[in-house]
Design an enzyme around this catalytic site. Structure first.
Site, PDB file in Angstrom:
ATOM      1  N   LYS A   1       5.777   0.344   7.877  1.00  0.00           N
ATOM      2  CA  LYS A   1       5.204   1.483   7.369  1.00  0.00           C
ATOM      3  C   LYS A   1       6.480   2.563   7.340  1.00  0.00           C
ATOM      4  O   LYS A   1       7.361   2.872   8.479  1.00  0.00           O
ATOM      5  CB  LYS A   1       4.110   2.558   8.101  1.00  0.00           C
ATOM      6  CG  LYS A   1       3.724   3.745   7.491  1.00  0.00           C
ATOM      7  CD  LYS A   1       2.652   4.349   8.110  1.00  0.00           C
ATOM      8  CE  LYS A   1       1.870   5.814   7.448  1.00  0.00           C
ATOM      9  NZ  LYS A   1       0.664   6.119   8.377  1.00  0.00           N
TER      10      LYS A   1
ATOM     11  N   GLN B   1       4.689   4.353   2.637  1.00  0.00           N
ATOM     12  CA  GLN B   1       4.456   3.133   2.082  1.00  0.00           C
ATOM     13  C   GLN B   1       4.404   1.990   2.921  1.00  0.00           C
ATOM     14  O   GLN B   1       5.436   2.111   4.055  1.00  0.00           O
ATOM     15  CB  GLN B   1       4.759   2.966   0.671  1.00  0.00           C
ATOM     16  CG  GLN B   1       6.464   2.975   0.583  1.00  0.00           C
ATOM     17  CD  GLN B   1       6.972   2.861  -0.885  1.00  0.00           C
ATOM     18  OE1 GLN B   1       6.375   3.721  -1.567  1.00  0.00           O
ATOM     19  NE2 GLN B   1       7.835   2.150  -1.085  1.00  0.00           N
TER      20      GLN B   1
ATOM     21  N   ALA C   1       0.898  -1.385   0.057  1.00  0.00           N
ATOM     22  CA  ALA C   1      -0.114  -0.130   0.079  1.00  0.00           C
ATOM     23  C   ALA C   1       0.910   1.265  -0.009  1.00  0.00           C
ATOM     24  O   ALA C   1       2.040   1.263   0.498  1.00  0.00           O
ATOM     25  CB  ALA C   1      -0.810  -0.157   1.262  1.00  0.00           C
ATOM     26  N   ALA C   2       0.246   2.362  -0.297  1.00  0.00           N
ATOM     27  CA  ALA C   2       1.213   3.602  -0.571  1.00  0.00           C
ATOM     28  C   ALA C   2       0.155   4.859  -0.339  1.00  0.00           C
ATOM     29  O   ALA C   2      -1.068   4.793  -0.569  1.00  0.00           O
ATOM     30  CB  ALA C   2       1.719   3.707  -1.880  1.00  0.00           C
ATOM     31  N   ALA C   3       0.553   5.544   0.738  1.00  0.00           N
ATOM     32  CA  ALA C   3       0.057   6.712   1.103  1.00  0.00           C
ATOM     33  C   ALA C   3       0.810   7.987   0.787  1.00  0.00           C
ATOM     34  O   ALA C   3       1.706   7.997   0.206  1.00  0.00           O
ATOM     35  CB  ALA C   3      -0.262   6.670   2.607  1.00  0.00           C
ATOM     36  N   SER C   4      -0.126   9.102   1.121  1.00  0.00           N
ATOM     37  CA  SER C   4       0.634  10.283   0.773  1.00  0.00           C
ATOM     38  C   SER C   4       2.128  10.458   1.355  1.00  0.00           C
ATOM     39  O   SER C   4       2.936  11.323   0.907  1.00  0.00           O
ATOM     40  CB  SER C   4      -0.243  11.522   1.063  1.00  0.00           C
ATOM     41  OG  SER C   4      -0.415  11.582   2.572  1.00  0.00           O
TER      42      SER C   4
ATOM     43  N   ASP D   1      -9.656  10.300   9.958  1.00  0.00           N
ATOM     44  CA  ASP D   1      -9.357   9.748   8.608  1.00  0.00           C
ATOM     45  C   ASP D   1      -9.994   8.366   8.306  1.00  0.00           C
ATOM     46  O   ASP D   1      -9.003   7.410   7.750  1.00  0.00           O
ATOM     47  CB  ASP D   1      -8.052   9.973   8.087  1.00  0.00           C
ATOM     48  CG  ASP D   1      -7.624   9.831   6.677  1.00  0.00           C
ATOM     49  OD1 ASP D   1      -8.492   9.908   5.904  1.00  0.00           O
ATOM     50  OD2 ASP D   1      -6.604   9.352   6.280  1.00  0.00           O
TER      51      ASP D   1
END
Length: 681
Positions: A223, A207, A201-204, A357
Site C-alpha cells: 500500500k 493505492q 485497488a485504490a483508496a482515498s 470501516d
C-alpha cells in the site's frame, strides 16, 4: 482481493527504463540468514527460534517506527501558521470547493422550486458522490463518513456515497514506485522480484500493488500513499475549520461545537496517514480476534513498512458482496456473514476495539471459507462502561422500557449528563411500538438504524450522535446477507452471543439485565403472553451453542458458574445454619479447638458467597411467585440432557462441584489449631 490476472513489471527493468541508478542494497531488505540448529532438543530449538522470531519482529517494528518518526500529526495551530500566510493558495482552493459544492446546492434548489426533489434524489446523490471525488481525498473521506450516518443522510445518498469505498482514481505508478524506493531506502528490485504494473485497488489516501518479496518469495500487498496528500488535506481542513468557526458563531440551530467535530475528524484522518500505526492496529486486531479458525487477519512485514508504505500478507479471496463468485467456490455467504456478526459483536462488546470501516471492499471470503479483514487505518474503541450499556440497551428494547433506553444514552456517551432525556422517550416509544409489531428476533437491524436516524433528524431529540452509528459492521453484514436471504435478521443471529454474555458475565449490571430480561413487572416473561421475548425459544440457540463444537468457552464458563452457585448454596446455607445455633451450643461444639468459626474464609469471601446465594434465591422466588410461570420452558433442557454431549457436560459439572466441596472440607479438617498461650501468673 480479486483473483483476476495482473500484469507484472520487472523491478530491474523499471529502474533501467527510468534511468535511476541502483543504490546499494539496504540492510533492511537483506535476505534472512539460515538459523543455526546446534545444540539442544527439538523443543528447545523451537522455543529458541520462536524467541528469536519475536525479538527480530520487535526490532523490525522499532525500525519501521523510526522510519515513520516524521509522520504528520494533526495540529490546528500548525495549519493556521502554514496557510495563514498563503492567502492566494487558500483563495484558489476555496473557490474550487465553492464551485463544486455550490453547483450541487444550486441543483438542489432548482429541484425544490420545481417540486422534483424526491424524483431527482438518486441523480443528486450521484452528483454529490462525483463532486466529492473531484474535490479530492479530504472530501472522499467526508463522503465515506456520511455514508455511515443515517441520521444525516437519506438512504439513497448513503447508497451512492458508499461507492466511495472502491474504484477511486489512481495516481501514476512511477510516483508510487519512487515513493517505495525513497521510503524503504533501496531500489525496487532489491525489495521485490516482481510487482504489478498497475494498482489492484485504490483508496482515498493510497493505492495497493501486488508484489513478491525478493528474500522469501512471499506474495504481499503493498500500500503506497498518494503524493502530496498531507498538504492537500491540511489545506482543506484549514478551510473547513474556518467554516466551523462561522457556524459556531452565527448559526444558532446548530448546538454542537462544529470546530471540535472537525478537529476530531481531522485527527482520525491524519492517523490514517501513518501506515506504521495502521500496521500496529492490524497486529492488535489479529491478536484479539484472529484466534478463531474462521477469521483471517493478514500479517505485517515491518522490514518493508514505513510511514507511507505498508507491506502486508497478500490475501487471496473475493469481496463479500460478490455472491456468485463466493458460491462458485462452494461457500455460503450466510456462513461468512454469521462469522462476521460474531466477530463484530466481540469487537464492539467484548474487547471494545473494533474495525470502524468494514465496507465490502475490506471484507474478503478466502477459498478455504475464512472471513478476512483488511485495511486497519480507521479503528475505534468502546469504553467498558459503554459495552455493558449496549447489552443493557438491547434488553431494554426487548422490554420496551423506553425510559431506560433513553437513560442508556448517558452511559453510551451520546448525551451529556446535563441533557434532559424526557423529550427522547416519546420519540423512542412512537418508533419502537410501530417497529416491534413482530418479535424482536425478527426485527431488521437496518430498520433500527434508519428509525433512530430519523428521530435525530426530525429534531424530536437533541442527540449529538446516532447511537447505532458506532458500529457500522452489523448494518453492512446484514445488507450483504439480505442479498442471499431476504428473510435474514441480524438480531436473531446475535442472540447466542447476547445470551452467552448475559448468562456468564459476572458484571453486576449484566446480572441485573438478565433478571430484567426474564422478568417484567415482577412476573416471569412467558412466550405466549409476551411476543417480544419467548424464554422457551430463547433456550434453543443457547443450548445449541453450549453443546456445539464452538461452545467450549461457554461450557467452561457454565461449569465454573454451576460450581460457584452450588458452593454458594451449600456453604452459604451452612453459614446461615451456624448463625442460628445458640451461643452456648456454638461455644461447646464449634470452639473445642479454640476456633471462633468453623469456616476457613475471610470476611470478603464469605460476603461474596452470601451475596451470590441471595441472588440465586431471589431469582427462584421471582419464578415461584410469578403466576404466569410455566415449567414447560425447561423442556428443551430435559430433551438435550439425553444427548451424550450433555451427559459429558453434567459429569464435568458434578466432578467440579465434588472437588470444590471436598477441598472446602479438607481445608476445614486440616486447618492449624490456634497457638497455645502461657497461663497468666
Amino acid at each position: 482481493m480479486s483473483t483476476a490476472a495482473i500484469s507484472v513489471v520487472d523491478p530491474a527493468s523499471w529502474g533501467q527504463r527510468t534511468g535511476r541508478r541502483r543504490p546499494p542494497r539496504a540492510a533492511l531488505v537483506e535476505a534472512a540468514k539460515p538459523r543455526s540448529l546446534r545444540g539442544g532438543s527439538e523443543e528447545e530449538v523451537r522455543l529458541r527460534d520462536s524467541f528469536r522470531d519475536r525479538a527480530d519482529d520487535m526490532q523490525a517494528e522499532a525500525a519501521a517506527m523510526a522510519r515513520a518518526a516524521d509522520a504528520s500529526v494533526y495540529s490546528a495551530e500548525l495549519l493556521s501558521t502554514t496557510y495563514g500566510s498563503r492567502p492566494i493558495k487558500v483563495a484558489q482552493r476555496a473557490l474550487e470547493i465553492f464551485a463544486g459544492l455550490g453547483s450541487f446546492a444550486f441543483s438542489l434548489w432548482l429541484d425544490q422550486l420545481q417540486g422534483r426533489l424526491d424524483q431527482n434524489q438518486r441523480r443528486r446523490a450521484a452528483n454529490l458522490r462525483n463532486t466529492f471525488t473531484r474535490l479530492g481525498p479530504t472530501f472522499v473521506k467526508i463522503g465515506q463518513g456520511l455514508s455511515t450516518r443515517p441520521d444525516l443522510c437519506p438512504p439513497l445518498y448513503i447508497e451512492e456515497l458508499s461507492q466511495l469505498q472502491d474504484a477511486l482514481p489512481t495516481f501514476p505508478d512511477e510516483q508510487a514506485f519512487s515513493c517505495i524506493e525513497r521510503e524503504l531506502g533501496g531500489s525496487l528490485d532489491s525489495v521485490y522480484s516482481s510487482i504489478s504494473a498497475s494498482p489492484i485497488a485504490a483508496a482515498s489516501l493510497g493505492q495497493v500493488y501486488k508484489a513478491r518479496l525478493n528474500y522469501s518469495g512471499q506474495v504481499v500487498a503493498v500500500k503506497v500513499q498518494r503524493p502530496g496528500i498531507e498538504e492537500a488535506i491540511g489545506l482543506d481542513f484549514y478551510l473547513i475549520r474556518g467554516v466551523g468557526f462561522l457556524i459556531n458563531k452565527y448559526v444558532d440551530i446548530v448546538t454542537s461545537d462544529v470546530v471540535a467535530l472537525v478537529d476530531e475528524f481531522a485527527r482520525r484522518v491524519y492517523q490514517e496517514l501513518n501506515y506504521v500505526q495502521e500496521g500496529q492496529n492490524a497486529r492488535r486486531f489479529k491478536k484479539l480476534y484472529a484466534d478463531k479458525t474462521d477469521v483471517l487477519v493478514p500479517d505485517i512485514f515491518w522490514d518493508y513498512t514505513s510511514g507511507k508504505v505498508l507491506t502486508m500478507e497478500w490475501v487471496e479471496g473475493v469481496k463479500l458482496n460478490e455472491q456468485e463468485a463466493i458460491e462458485r467456490q462452494g461457500l455460503k455467504v450466510l456462513d461468512l456473514v454469521n462469522t462476521g456478526i460474531q466477530c463484530s459483536l466481540r469487537q464492539l462488546l467484548e474487547y471494545g476495539y473494533f474495525h470502524a470501516d468494514p465496507h465490502p471492499g475490506n471484507l474478503l471470503a478466502t477459498p478455504d471459507g475464512k472471513l478476512a479483514f483488511l485495511d486497519f487505518g480507521m479503528m475505534s474503541e468502546t469504553p467498558e462502561q459503554a459495552r455493558s450499556a449496549i447489552i443493557g440497551h438491547v434488553v431494554h428494547m426487548v422490554n420496551r422500557d423506553y425510559e431506560a433506553m433513553a437513560r442508556d444514552y448517558y452511559a453510551l456517551d451520546f448525551l451529556s449528563p446535563d441533557v434532559d432525556v424526557t423529550p427522547i422517550v416519546p420519540a423512542l416509544r412512537n418508533f419502537f411500538d410501530d417497529a416491534l409489531n413482530s418479535t424482536v428476533s425478527e426485527l431488521n437491524f437496518k430498520t433500527i438504524v434508519d428509525g433512530l436516524g430519523a428521530i435525530v433528524v426530525s429534531g424530536e431529540t437533541n442527540l449529538s450522535l446516532c447511537p447505532v452509528s458506532s458500529d457500522k459492521s452489523l448494518t453492512v453484514l446484514e445488507g450483504l446477507a439480505l442479498y442471499a436471504d431476504p428473510n435474514f435478521k441480524v438480531l436473531a443471529a446475535s442472540y447466542p452471543y447476547f445470551a452467552k454474555r448475559l448468562l456468564t458475565d459476572p458484571n453486576p449490571y449484566l446480572r441485573d439485565a438478565l433478571i430484567e430480561l426474564l422478568f417484567k413487572d415482577g412476573r416471569f416473561r412467558h412466550g405466549r403472553k409476551d411476543r417480544d421475548f419467548n424464554a422457551k425459544d430463547a433456550l434453543q440457540p443457547v443450548l445449541k451453542l453450549l453443546l456445539g463444537p464452538d461452545g467450549e468457552v461457554l461450557r467452561v464458563l457454565v461449569i465454573k458458574e454451576a460450581i460457584q452457585v452450588t458452593e454458594a448454596i451449600v456453604v452459604g446455607s451452612a453459614i446461615e445454619s451456624y448463625k442460628l445455633v445458640p451461643d452456648v451450643i456454638r461455644t461447646l461444639v464449634f470452639n473445642i479447638n479454640g476456633a471462633t468459626s468453623p469456616f476457613v474464609m475471610n470476611s470478603a469471601e464469605q460476603e461474596s458467597i452470601m451475596e451470590l446465594r441471595a441472588q440465586v434465591f431471589r431469582i427462584w422466588e421471582l419464578l415461584r411467585s410469578s403466576d404466569n410461570f410455566d415449567p414447560t420452558i425447561f423442556q428443551p433442557i430435559l430433551q438435550v440432557l439425553q444427548e451424550p454431549e450433555a451427559r459429558q457436560l453434567g459429569g464435568r459439572v458434578a466432578g467440579g462441584i465434588t472437588q470444590r466441596l471436598a477441598a472446602r472440607l479438607l481445608q476445614q479438617v486440616l486447618r492449624d489449631p490456634p497457638a497455645a498461650t502461657s497461663p497468666t501468673l
